[in-house]
Scaffold this active site. Structure first.
Site, PDB file in Angstrom:
ATOM      1  N   SER A 151      -8.630 -13.449 -12.069  1.00  0.00           N
ATOM      2  CA  SER A 151     -10.020 -13.443 -12.867  1.00  0.00           C
ATOM      3  C   SER A 151     -11.005 -11.985 -12.785  1.00  0.00           C
ATOM      4  O   SER A 151      -9.969 -11.606 -13.628  1.00  0.00           O
ATOM      5  CB  SER A 151     -11.548 -14.189 -11.601  1.00  0.00           C
ATOM      6  OG  SER A 151     -12.326 -14.647 -12.028  1.00  0.00           O
ATOM      7  N   ASP A 197     -16.439 -12.742 -18.149  1.00  0.00           N
ATOM      8  CA  ASP A 197     -14.602 -12.524 -16.588  1.00  0.00           C
ATOM      9  C   ASP A 197     -13.708 -12.020 -17.739  1.00  0.00           C
ATOM     10  O   ASP A 197     -13.320 -12.110 -18.632  1.00  0.00           O
ATOM     11  CB  ASP A 197     -14.961 -13.298 -15.459  1.00  0.00           C
ATOM     12  CG  ASP A 197     -14.283 -14.429 -15.729  1.00  0.00           C
ATOM     13  OD1 ASP A 197     -14.699 -14.583 -16.247  1.00  0.00           O
ATOM     14  OD2 ASP A 197     -14.657 -14.554 -14.566  1.00  0.00           O
ATOM     15  N   ASP A 204     -10.788 -13.597 -17.069  1.00  0.00           N
ATOM     16  CA  ASP A 204      -9.856 -14.505 -17.528  1.00  0.00           C
ATOM     17  C   ASP A 204     -10.816 -16.320 -18.410  1.00  0.00           C
ATOM     18  O   ASP A 204     -10.531 -17.237 -18.402  1.00  0.00           O
ATOM     19  CB  ASP A 204      -9.430 -15.979 -16.264  1.00  0.00           C
ATOM     20  CG  ASP A 204     -10.808 -16.095 -15.478  1.00  0.00           C
ATOM     21  OD1 ASP A 204     -11.728 -15.802 -15.498  1.00  0.00           O
ATOM     22  OD2 ASP A 204     -10.442 -17.561 -14.585  1.00  0.00           O
ATOM     23  N   ASP A 207     -13.498 -17.715 -17.742  1.00  0.00           N
ATOM     24  CA  ASP A 207     -14.857 -19.169 -17.572  1.00  0.00           C
ATOM     25  C   ASP A 207     -15.889 -19.002 -16.930  1.00  0.00           C
ATOM     26  O   ASP A 207     -16.667 -19.381 -16.778  1.00  0.00           O
ATOM     27  CB  ASP A 207     -13.393 -19.704 -16.688  1.00  0.00           C
ATOM     28  CG  ASP A 207     -13.402 -18.889 -15.272  1.00  0.00           C
ATOM     29  OD1 ASP A 207     -13.693 -17.604 -15.050  1.00  0.00           O
ATOM     30  OD2 ASP A 207     -12.491 -18.696 -14.386  1.00  0.00           O
ATOM     31  N   GLU A 259     -23.542 -22.740 -12.030  1.00  0.00           N
ATOM     32  CA  GLU A 259     -23.797 -21.095 -10.952  1.00  0.00           C
ATOM     33  C   GLU A 259     -24.002 -20.186 -11.578  1.00  0.00           C
ATOM     34  O   GLU A 259     -24.176 -20.297 -12.452  1.00  0.00           O
ATOM     35  CB  GLU A 259     -21.635 -21.726 -11.088  1.00  0.00           C
ATOM     36  CG  GLU A 259     -21.597 -23.057  -9.689  1.00  0.00           C
ATOM     37  CD  GLU A 259     -19.601 -22.033  -9.687  1.00  0.00           C
ATOM     38  OE1 GLU A 259     -20.114 -20.760  -8.186  1.00  0.00           O
ATOM     39  OE2 GLU A 259     -19.159 -22.091  -9.821  1.00  0.00           O
ATOM     40  N   SER A 300     -23.024 -17.910 -10.614  1.00  0.00           N
ATOM     41  CA  SER A 300     -21.767 -16.370 -10.708  1.00  0.00           C
ATOM     42  C   SER A 300     -21.363 -16.307 -12.980  1.00  0.00           C
ATOM     43  O   SER A 300     -20.957 -16.020 -13.000  1.00  0.00           O
ATOM     44  CB  SER A 300     -20.351 -16.605 -10.369  1.00  0.00           C
ATOM     45  OG  SER A 300     -20.319 -18.298 -10.643  1.00  0.00           O
ATOM     46  N   HIS A 347     -20.285 -19.595 -14.102  1.00  0.00           N
ATOM     47  CA  HIS A 347     -19.483 -20.911 -14.882  1.00  0.00           C
ATOM     48  C   HIS A 347     -20.567 -21.798 -14.818  1.00  0.00           C
ATOM     49  O   HIS A 347     -21.363 -22.037 -14.023  1.00  0.00           O
ATOM     50  CB  HIS A 347     -18.397 -20.863 -12.966  1.00  0.00           C
ATOM     51  CG  HIS A 347     -17.463 -20.247 -12.860  1.00  0.00           C
ATOM     52  ND1 HIS A 347     -16.492 -20.834 -13.440  1.00  0.00           N
ATOM     53  CD2 HIS A 347     -17.675 -19.158 -11.551  1.00  0.00           C
ATOM     54  CE1 HIS A 347     -15.438 -19.190 -12.849  1.00  0.00           C
ATOM     55  NE2 HIS A 347     -16.196 -18.671 -11.452  1.00  0.00           N
TER      56      HIS A 347
END
Length: 508
Positions: A128, A265, A267, A269, A350, A352, A354
């Site tokens: 990630s 990021d 990967d 997601d 989220e 972050s 997500h």
């Protein structure tokens, strides 16, 4: 045999005969809902094979069937990811799984492939947003969900206790063209009427092979930034919460006169956002804007927000007026994904970055590219306003980035438990913080302390790194935000186990 790295073990060193002959897997790599290791210090290729055998064994147990489980596998763009994926795949085949390899991919591409190829399970090799040198696996057995703590504990026990079993029926096939199928699916029915210039920042991670094409496919004019794949990550780590990445994106947006900037990021997601003035909008507040927009289209929707997220989800007057229900839940892509699924929520957000969009918007898994497209579609419906103007319509709050002080994996949960008990005792005794009453403690994931004026601070253990997570916000003033951080930092500084922060609020 599996060689564990425990506190009293001598680790297997690379470039030795033992490293080639024995399986190396550090127990600490089995995290709450996925797996992360330093390669090759904590995991070698024989260890990855053992992990694959363990995962295949678990899939047989979870399905309770005799037919071979079908598993999508893919890998992110790092120097060693493909080798780890092939070792993992060999273990899956030895345990009787049908492996469908989609090659170089984003995590959401692997999740999409589960539906596209009708495969119930997934094993995506990715670290990630972690720095170069890390690897890991995101796993699931029931699309669109990924493993939670119970399944991870089962997997850990199977692998480390040597309980993996060989099964007949394993096979391997490479699937061509999944990238093109994924991008076509993203773009289908989502063309924009509004012409928008967008900066796409990928930190030289895997998203660079996908994001520019996906956004061009819906009609955006794309300004690529660090989209050439380079696993040395020469400019910055591909992490949309990283202030260095966001600062560079902000500069590029202002230089090019773009309408919006997106950061993805490693990967793909997660998605970070910078508005047309170059101002970063934290992902939780983008979520509030999306919730406002979607609540205008869908009656009385339910949304999920993680405990790191802004208090605006619960007190924004427009969300209240539109009949929105918000449930604050545990931080972590697996937790929020499952909560969205269980409650039938329209979407989950989220801090972050997500985002999880359920039917009819998506399939329920986190996808940074779909998130960017959903933001563009929101802007399409608000054609008379800029993203900065939408941001300015939100009630004003002062909030920090996510800050992570170092703390060993075997100590971090105990530290958080102690901090939780400390604030519970203060609340029970009626002791104030910042001359205010403690109004509420949310302990679903660490401890979130909310004061009478709505100022709050969170301390929790990171699910994927040896660190804690600290976030603060105040609807009252910047000074109150800094004071809340100073309060929490003072408490954490009393623990010898807690080290330096990755980033920290500047002095007010």
């Amino acid at each position: 045999m599996v060689k564990n790295i425990a506190a009293n073990d001598t680790p297997i060193r690379a470039n030795t005969e033992e490293f080639e002959r024995e399986a190396l897997i550090a127990p600490s790599g089995f995290r709450e809902y996925d797996a992360r290791w330093l390669y090759p210090e904590q995991l070698n290729l024989r260890g990855a094979h053992s992990l694959g055998m363990g995962l295949g064994t678990l899939l047989h147990e979870l399905n309770d069937i005799n037919i071979a489980p079908s598993v999508v596998v893919g890998h992110d763009y790092r120097a060693y990811s493909a080798a780890i994926k092939y070792a993992l795949a060999s273990g899956l085949m030895a345990s009787g799984c049908r492996v469908r390899d989609i090659g170089l991919a984003l995590s959401p591409v692997a999740y999409f492939a589960q539906f596209e190829l009708d495969c119930p399970a997934v094993a995506m090799v990715t670290a990630s947003h972690n720095e170069n040198g890390w690897t890991g696996v995101k796993m699931g057995a029931e699309r669109p969900l990924t493993f939670g703590p119970e399944q991870m504990e089962q997997l850990k026990n199977i692998v480390l206790q040597g309980q993996a079993k060989e099964h007949a029926g394993g096979s391997y096939s490479y699937v061509e063209g999944m990238k093109e199928r994924y991008i076509a699916d993203l773009a289908r029915g989502r063309s924009l009427q509004r012409r928008m210039k967008v900066v796409v920042a990928c930190g030289n991670g895997t998203a660079g092979a996908y994001a520019p094409q996906a956004l061009e496919a819906i009609g955006c004019t794309v300004v690529p930034m660090d989209c050439t794949l380079d696993y040395a990550f020469p400019h910055c780590n591909p992490n949309p919460e990283d202030l260095e990445m966001l600062s560079a994106l902000s500069t590029k947006v202002k230089e090019t006169g773009a309408d919006i900037g997106f950061a993805f990021d490693g990967d793909g997601d997660r998605c970070g956002v910078v508005d047309n003035t170059g101002e970063e909008i934290f992902a939780d507040k983008i979520g509030v804007l999306l919730a406002r927009d979607l609540a205008d289209l869908y009656k009385n929707p339910v949304f999920i927000a993680d405990v790191k997220s802004t208090g605006l989800y619960s007190n924004d007057p427009i969300l209240k007026k539109r009949g929105v229900t918000v449930d604050y839940w545990k931080t972590g892509h697996s937790y929020i994904k499952r909560r969205v699924h269980v409650l039938g929520a329209l979407a989950g957000f989220e801090k972050s970055g997500h985002y999880f969009f359920n039917a009819p918007l998506g399939r329920g898994y986190d996808d940074g590219l779909l998130s960017a497209i959903m933001i563009c579609r929101m802007m399409d419906r608000c054609a008379d306003r800029t993203l900065a103007q939408l941001r300015e319509e939100l009630p004003l709050t002062w909030n920090s980035p996510t800050m992570s002080p170092a703390c060993p994996d075997d100590k971090k949960y105990a530290v958080v438990d102690t901090v939780t008990r400390y604030y519970q005792a203060k609340k029970n005794k009626g002791e104030p913080i910042l001359d205010q009453k403690i109004e509420h403690l949310n302990t679903v994931n660490g401890v979130r302390i909310t004061l009478a004026d709505g100022t709050w601070g969170l301390v929790r253990a990171s699910s994927n790194k040896p660190s804690l997570v600290v976030v603060v916000e105040s609807p009252s003033s910047k000074e109150k935000m800094h004071a809340m951080f100073a309060e929490i930092d003072m408490v954490l500084s009393s623990f010898a186990e807690v080290g330096n922060y990755d980033q920290k609020l500047r002095v007010a």
